[in-house]
Design a protein around this motif. Structure first.
Motif, PDB file in Angstrom:
ATOM      1  N   GLY A   1      -5.529  85.542   2.488  1.00  0.00           N
ATOM      2  CA  GLY A   1      -6.214  86.589   1.409  1.00  0.00           C
ATOM      3  C   GLY A   1      -5.271  87.108   0.630  1.00  0.00           C
ATOM      4  N   MET A   2      -5.105  88.364   0.133  1.00  0.00           N
ATOM      5  CA  MET A   2      -4.095  88.811  -0.767  1.00  0.00           C
ATOM      6  C   MET A   2      -2.801  88.710  -0.100  1.00  0.00           C
ATOM      7  SD  MET A   2      -5.408  89.827  -3.655  1.00  0.00           S
ATOM      8  CE  MET A   2      -5.023  91.197  -4.215  1.00  0.00           C
ATOM      9  N   THR A   3      -1.956  88.273  -0.791  1.00  0.00           N
ATOM     10  CA  THR A   3      -0.457  88.164  -0.185  1.00  0.00           C
ATOM     11  C   THR A   3       0.615  88.494  -1.279  1.00  0.00           C
ATOM     12  OG1 THR A   3      -0.425  85.774  -0.650  1.00  0.00           O
ATOM     13  CG2 THR A   3      -1.388  86.376   1.254  1.00  0.00           C
ATOM     14  N   THR A   4       1.825  88.348  -1.133  1.00  0.00           N
ATOM     15  CA  THR A   4       2.787  88.636  -2.280  1.00  0.00           C
ATOM     16  C   THR A   4       3.319  87.148  -2.524  1.00  0.00           C
ATOM     17  OG1 THR A   4       4.644  88.752  -0.457  1.00  0.00           O
ATOM     18  CG2 THR A   4       3.749  90.812  -1.318  1.00  0.00           C
ATOM     19  N   PHE A   5       2.929  86.252  -1.501  1.00  0.00           N
ATOM     20  CA  PHE A   5       3.402  84.725  -2.087  1.00  0.00           C
ATOM     21  C   PHE A   5       2.042  83.823  -2.391  1.00  0.00           C
ATOM     22  CE2 PHE A   5       2.398  85.047   2.575  1.00  0.00           C
ATOM     23  CZ  PHE A   5       1.350  83.922   2.673  1.00  0.00           C
ATOM     24  N   GLN A   6       2.370  83.226  -3.344  1.00  0.00           N
ATOM     25  CA  GLN A   6       1.187  82.210  -4.046  1.00  0.00           C
ATOM     26  C   GLN A   6       0.908  80.692  -3.607  1.00  0.00           C
ATOM     27  OE1 GLN A   6      -1.192  83.747  -6.012  1.00  0.00           O
ATOM     28  NE2 GLN A   6      -0.272  85.755  -5.345  1.00  0.00           N
ATOM     29  N   TYR A   7       1.174  80.417  -2.511  1.00  0.00           N
ATOM     30  CA  TYR A   7       0.897  79.160  -1.989  1.00  0.00           C
ATOM     31  C   TYR A   7       0.574  78.967  -0.296  1.00  0.00           C
ATOM     32  CZ  TYR A   7       5.578  80.441   0.194  1.00  0.00           C
ATOM     33  OH  TYR A   7       6.464  81.242   0.989  1.00  0.00           O
TER      34      TYR A   7
ATOM     35  N   THR B   1      -3.130  80.849   7.092  1.00  0.00           N
ATOM     36  CA  THR B   1      -1.904  81.245   7.617  1.00  0.00           C
ATOM     37  C   THR B   1      -2.019  81.114   9.072  1.00  0.00           C
ATOM     38  OG1 THR B   1      -2.252  83.552   7.690  1.00  0.00           O
ATOM     39  CG2 THR B   1      -1.063  82.825   5.962  1.00  0.00           C
ATOM     40  N   LEU B   2      -0.988  81.056   9.862  1.00  0.00           N
ATOM     41  CA  LEU B   2      -0.593  80.735  11.000  1.00  0.00           C
ATOM     42  C   LEU B   2       0.017  81.891  11.546  1.00  0.00           C
ATOM     43  CD1 LEU B   2      -1.922  79.035  13.744  1.00  0.00           C
ATOM     44  CD2 LEU B   2       0.513  78.200  13.465  1.00  0.00           C
ATOM     45  N   GLN B   3      -0.426  82.868  12.554  1.00  0.00           N
ATOM     46  CA  GLN B   3       0.377  83.799  13.090  1.00  0.00           C
ATOM     47  C   GLN B   3       0.988  83.251  14.393  1.00  0.00           C
ATOM     48  OE1 GLN B   3       0.707  86.539  11.295  1.00  0.00           O
ATOM     49  NE2 GLN B   3       2.435  87.299  12.845  1.00  0.00           N
ATOM     50  N   VAL B   4       2.181  83.331  14.417  1.00  0.00           N
ATOM     51  CA  VAL B   4       2.837  82.805  15.871  1.00  0.00           C
ATOM     52  C   VAL B   4       3.937  83.842  16.442  1.00  0.00           C
ATOM     53  CG1 VAL B   4       4.677  81.093  16.794  1.00  0.00           C
ATOM     54  CG2 VAL B   4       2.952  80.411  14.934  1.00  0.00           C
ATOM     55  N   ASP B   5       3.310  84.610  17.254  1.00  0.00           N
ATOM     56  CA  ASP B   5       3.952  85.831  17.786  1.00  0.00           C
ATOM     57  C   ASP B   5       4.292  86.910  16.591  1.00  0.00           C
ATOM     58  OD1 ASP B   5       4.424  84.799  20.442  1.00  0.00           O
ATOM     59  OD2 ASP B   5       6.126  83.749  19.831  1.00  0.00           O
ATOM     60  N   SER B   6       5.462  87.058  16.237  1.00  0.00           N
ATOM     61  CA  SER B   6       5.546  88.106  15.133  1.00  0.00           C
ATOM     62  C   SER B   6       5.926  87.325  13.638  1.00  0.00           C
ATOM     63  CB  SER B   6       6.737  89.097  15.229  1.00  0.00           C
ATOM     64  OG  SER B   6       7.794  88.384  15.466  1.00  0.00           O
ATOM     65  N   LYS B   7       5.975  85.938  13.536  1.00  0.00           N
ATOM     66  CA  LYS B   7       6.152  85.170  12.490  1.00  0.00           C
ATOM     67  C   LYS B   7       5.009  84.481  11.848  1.00  0.00           C
ATOM     68  CE  LYS B   7       9.271  81.692  10.859  1.00  0.00           C
ATOM     69  NZ  LYS B   7      10.328  80.965  10.838  1.00  0.00           N
ATOM     70  N   THR B   8       4.868  84.634  10.640  1.00  0.00           N
ATOM     71  CA  THR B   8       3.712  83.901   9.887  1.00  0.00           C
ATOM     72  C   THR B   8       4.165  82.868   9.375  1.00  0.00           C
ATOM     73  OG1 THR B   8       2.764  86.190   9.479  1.00  0.00           O
ATOM     74  CG2 THR B   8       2.051  84.489   7.798  1.00  0.00           C
ATOM     75  N   TYR B   9       3.296  81.753   9.215  1.00  0.00           N
ATOM     76  CA  TYR B   9       3.505  80.410   8.517  1.00  0.00           C
ATOM     77  C   TYR B   9       2.566  80.280   7.410  1.00  0.00           C
ATOM     78  CZ  TYR B   9       6.895  79.334  12.016  1.00  0.00           C
ATOM     79  OH  TYR B   9       8.019  79.223  13.012  1.00  0.00           O
ATOM     80  N   ALA B  10       2.540  79.721   6.216  1.00  0.00           N
ATOM     81  CA  ALA B  10       1.764  79.555   5.336  1.00  0.00           C
ATOM     82  C   ALA B  10       1.432  77.963   5.523  1.00  0.00           C
ATOM     83  CB  ALA B  10       2.250  79.593   3.882  1.00  0.00           C
ATOM     84  N   LEU B  11       0.175  77.825   5.582  1.00  0.00           N
ATOM     85  CA  LEU B  11      -0.621  76.455   5.813  1.00  0.00           C
ATOM     86  C   LEU B  11      -1.237  75.875   4.503  1.00  0.00           C
ATOM     87  CD1 LEU B  11      -2.260  77.040   9.406  1.00  0.00           C
ATOM     88  CD2 LEU B  11       0.156  76.578   8.918  1.00  0.00           C
ATOM     89  N   ARG B  12      -1.175  74.496   4.584  1.00  0.00           N
ATOM     90  CA  ARG B  12      -1.825  73.625   3.867  1.00  0.00           C
ATOM     91  C   ARG B  12      -2.215  72.176   4.249  1.00  0.00           C
ATOM     92  NH1 ARG B  12       2.159  71.629  -1.037  1.00  0.00           N
ATOM     93  NH2 ARG B  12       3.121  69.951   0.084  1.00  0.00           N
TER      94      ARG B  12
END
Length: 101
Positions: free
Chosen positions: A39-45, A49-60
């Motif tokens: 959705g709306m994010t501060t990053f543009q890539y 996303t994948l939420q793993v515990d408290s860490k977020t990863y961007a996916l493609r």
């Protein structure tokens, strides 16, 4: 001249082997979590996303339709994309395989 050609050939062969080793899964990672549409994010890539515990990863992915897995708990395999994260964003993962839990 023969020695130079032999050394050049050996050098090229060594570089080719190192590249194949990296492409052969050296950077392959496995993650489990919940896939969400980006959705709306501060990053543009990335597209998801994948939420793993408290860490977020961007996916493609060029191999997997990530929309199929939105809001589902999954396990995926992928590679970290060089040059990321950018400006405090998450790491970018190129997904090559994914399964629902």
């Amino acid at each position: 001249m023969k020695k130079i050609l032999i050394l050049l050939f050996v050098g090229i062969a060594m570089v080719s082997c190192n590249t194949a080793k990296q492409a052969g899964g050296k950077n392959l990672i496995k993650l489990s979590g919940k896939v969400e549409k980006l959705g709306m994010t501060t990053f543009q890539y990335g597209t998801h996303t994948l939420q793993v515990d408290s860490k977020t990863y961007a996916l493609r992915s060029s191999k997997v339709d990530l929309n199929t897995y939105v809001d589902k708990e999954v396990t995926l395999k992928g590679t970290k994309v060089d040059g990321y994260p950018v400006e405090n964003g998450p790491e970018l993962i190129e997904v090559v395989e994914i399964t629902s839990k």
